[in-house]
Enzyme design. Structure first.
Site, mmCIF file in Angstrom:
data_model
loop_
_atom_site.group_PDB
_atom_site.id
_atom_site.type_symbol
_atom_site.label_atom_id
_atom_site.label_comp_id
_atom_site.label_asym_id
_atom_site.label_seq_id
_atom_site.Cartn_x
_atom_site.Cartn_y
_atom_site.Cartn_z
ATOM 1 N N ASP A 227 -3.209 4.540 -2.996
ATOM 2 C CA ASP A 227 -3.613 5.353 -2.190
ATOM 3 C C ASP A 227 -4.314 6.225 -2.082
ATOM 4 O O ASP A 227 -3.811 7.319 -2.421
ATOM 5 C CB ASP A 227 -3.352 5.125 -0.245
ATOM 6 N N GLU B 141 -7.035 3.247 -5.857
ATOM 7 C CA GLU B 141 -7.658 3.753 -5.134
ATOM 8 C C GLU B 141 -7.915 4.606 -5.612
ATOM 9 O O GLU B 141 -7.724 5.639 -5.034
ATOM 10 C CB GLU B 141 -7.010 3.623 -3.120
ATOM 11 N N HIS C 243 -11.220 -2.685 4.606
ATOM 12 C CA HIS C 243 -10.847 -1.603 5.342
ATOM 13 C C HIS C 243 -11.854 -0.332 6.356
ATOM 14 O O HIS C 243 -11.619 -0.292 6.734
ATOM 15 C CB HIS C 243 -9.190 -1.590 5.584
ATOM 16 N N ASP C 244 -11.960 0.240 4.887
ATOM 17 C CA ASP C 244 -12.703 1.127 4.809
ATOM 18 C C ASP C 244 -14.327 0.776 5.092
ATOM 19 O O ASP C 244 -15.516 1.581 5.085
ATOM 20 C CB ASP C 244 -12.417 2.009 3.901
ATOM 21 N N ASP D 139 0.756 -1.066 0.212
ATOM 22 C CA ASP D 139 -0.079 -0.553 0.174
ATOM 23 C C ASP D 139 0.688 1.121 -0.113
ATOM 24 O O ASP D 139 1.410 1.717 0.518
ATOM 25 C CB ASP D 139 -0.977 -0.220 1.625
HETATM 26 C C1 NOJ Z 1 -7.774 5.474 1.847
HETATM 27 C C2 NOJ Z 1 -7.953 4.676 2.420
HETATM 28 O O1 NOJ Z 1 -8.636 2.880 2.575
HETATM 29 C C3 NOJ Z 1 -8.118 4.830 4.367
HETATM 30 O O2 NOJ Z 1 -8.324 3.699 5.344
HETATM 31 C C4 NOJ Z 1 -6.989 6.111 4.834
HETATM 32 O O3 NOJ Z 1 -7.976 6.262 5.803
HETATM 33 C C5 NOJ Z 1 -7.022 7.247 3.979
HETATM 34 N N1 NOJ Z 1 -7.353 6.938 2.608
HETATM 35 C C6 NOJ Z 1 -6.336 8.273 3.597
HETATM 36 O O4 NOJ Z 1 -4.852 7.031 4.090
#
Ligand code: NOJ
Ligand code: CA
Length: 542
Positions: free
Chosen positions: A202, A261, A326-327, A100
């Site tokens: 990210d 992402e 995870h989000d 990541d």
């Molecule tokens: C996306 C990530 O998946 C998330 O977990 C994170 O809080 C934000 N980007 C900031 O890096």
């Protein structure tokens, strides 16, 4: 049949949240040695690659997404030597490693930022985004932070504001600065040289901001962040040449991969940023967004998949499929009440049999559910800020449930987040023993996907009305034809067999209802409630 297996197109990528996968040294936090000890498990499941959420040194304001050193491993997780061992062992199993890369921002504890904020004259001042205020204590413009409040933080010492799209402790870097740009591209090189096979980028589309810092226009929304259209703080044209430069760098190494992402994703943005000289792939949110209103139905899923396939096919882009991460809330908790796994089976079938690279979130293979936390247990910054409207993401990051033993065998001590109380029944060991479990279903589907190129590369064609609650589609590649029939409803459903084939020659590959025979009457057949049925049409039939 020509089957050039390409790991990131044909394979399955499994996401590990390192804090929560396996704890080797009994401190309640997962770590790299813990992961190494589970590579055999992942190999047995049949996955091809792992995406690791960050394990670099971090003050963990955003649990690793605030990096204070890009070139090391956080001591909580291990050492660089552990990382090398992890790569070597993973590669021995034929498992690729995707890291990541969080490069929109660093931690405020990163040496670069400490220097940058030390004075306006510091050579690294311009590595971050500093601006004068708009007067009378007002920030430079109206941009909002995703984690709440203005995205500008005043620094009393140097009397300027710095930009942070996320927490105040996550200052955004300035990709327009050539030295910063080079320093971050060197970070990619560092991990490539150490054997990393790819990167998940990210929120990459937020790297560049409008150079004139114009205000964002307003719109209706719940949180302040949602109350504006993010047209000036992301998706700027400078991103394309940067992606081209990154791709040139990646292509110096064989078989490497980048998956972006996309922040505030749309399928159109995926098309924009993906291509032979851009990203290899980018997430699209087709099946993951709007969990509050997500109707898990055949019609809805079919419409999403059709839309993205049409768009991506004409642009020559390979899709990715993801149901949770995870989000986002866990798949089973979104579509299922209680412990019943029926819809978890239909969801796994969609994930593993539509076109596109499937991403499995750790624990999804055993139908792990969200945990619920009390307010004082919340650790995630947006959860702390917006409780109870939004409770943060801790609920979907709980420890992996390995067996019915203290702390689910994740650790020998109380873990950093509670283990779900269902772990006595819901765990890897018990599901491995049960031939009807979601784990065994997942493993079998993965094996079928590997055995049948049509399930990976084949065309996708729905052959029956989805308003019946059934999604029935053909995956076809050359002579190979597979029919996938998924009953999303909780009652029996009658389905028309595909018109251009003889049902007598259809062979069952798998049935989640355990059926042994397949027969039709007047070219119709019945699906059991929530049944997933895969049939192979033997070649040469018309
Ligand atoms: C996306 C990530 O998946 C998330 O977990 C994170 O809080 C934000 N980007 C900031 O890096
Ligand atoms: Ca540990």
């Amino acid at each position: 049949m020509n089957d050039n297996f390409c790991w990131w197109r044909d394979g399955i990528i499994y996401q590990i949240y390192p804090r929560s996968f396996a704890d080797s040294n009994g401190d309640g936090i997962g770590d790299l040695q813990g992961i190494i000890s589970k590579l055999g498990y992942l190999n047995e499941l049949g996955i091809d690659a792992i995406w690791f959420s960050p394990f670099y040194p971090s003050p963990e304001i955003d649990f690793g997404y605030d990096i204070s050193n890009y070139l090391d491993v956080d001591p909580r997780f291990g050492t660089l030597a552990d990382f090398d061992e992890l790569i070597t062992t993973a590669h021995t199993f034929g498992i690729r490693v995707v890291l990541d890369m969080v490069a929109n921002h660093t931690s405020d504890q990163h040496a670069w930022f400490i220097e940058s904020r030390s004075s306006r004259e510091n050579p690294r001042r311009d590595w971050y985004i500093w601006k004068d205020g708009a007067g009378s204590g007002r920030p430079p413009n109206n941009w909002k932070s995703c984690f709440g409040g203005s995205s500008w933080e005043y620094d009393a010492c140097s009397r300027q504001y710095y930009l942070h799209t996320f927490a105040t402790q996550q200052p955004d870097v300035n990709w327009r600065n050539p030295q910063l740009r080079k320093a971050l591209l060197d970070v990619f090189r560092f991990w490539l040289d150490r054997g990393a096979d790819g990167f998940r980028l990210d929120v990459f589309n937020a790297y560049f901001k409008d150079e004139h810092f114009q205000n964002n226009p307003g719109q209706l929304g719940l949180r302040d962040y949602d109350q504006q259209k993010h047209i000036h703080d992301m998706d700027q044209p400078e991103m394309i040449p940067l992606l081209q430069e990154l791709r040139t760098l990646m292509d110096e190494y064989p078989e490497r991969y980048t998956v972006g992402e996309i922040f505030l994703p749309t399928p159109e943005k995926t098309v924009h940023y993906t291509g032979n000289d851009l990203l290899h792939a980018a997430f699209s949110s087709d099946l993951i967004e709007s969990e509050l209103i997500f109707p898990w139905s055949a019609g809805w899923v079919a419409q999403k998949i059709n839309k993205r396939d049409n768009l991506f096919d004409s642009a020559g882009i390979w899709p990715t499929t993801m149901l949770s991460n995870h989000d986002k809330p866990r798949t089973a908790s979104r579509y299922v009440k209680g412990e019943n796994d029926d819809q978890a089976f239909t969801a796994m079938a969609v994930l593993l049999t539509v076109r596109g690279t499937p991403f499995i979130y750790y624990g999804e293979e055993i139908g792990m559910r969200n945990i619920s936390l009390k307010r004082n247990e919340i650790m995630d910054p947006p959860g702390q800020k917006y409780w109870p409207i939004y409770q943060g993401r801790d609920g979907f990051r709980s420890p992996m449930q390995w067996r019915d033993a203290p702390f689910a065998s994740f650790s020998t001590t109380k873990p950093w987040l509670p283990v779900h109380s269902n772990y006595h029944q819901r765990n890897v060991a018990s599901q491995q023993e049960n031939p009807q479990s979601l784990w065994n279903f997942t493993r079998q589907l993965i094996a079928l996907r590997r055995a049948y190129p049509a399930l990976r590369r084949g065309s996708f064609h729905i052959f029956f009305r989805t308003d019946t609650g059934v999604m029935a589609y053909e995956r076809k590649l050359d002579e190979q034809r597979i029919l996938v029939c998924i009953n999303f409803s909780s009652s029996m459903r009658q389905v028309e067999f595909i018109p251009d084939a003889d049902p007598k020659l259809a062979a069952i590959l798998i049935s989640s209802a355990g059926r042994k025979d397949f027969y039709t009457s007047h070219n119709q057949f019945m699906l059991n409630p929530h049944e997933v049925l895969l049939l192979e049409l033997k070649p040469g039939m018309v």
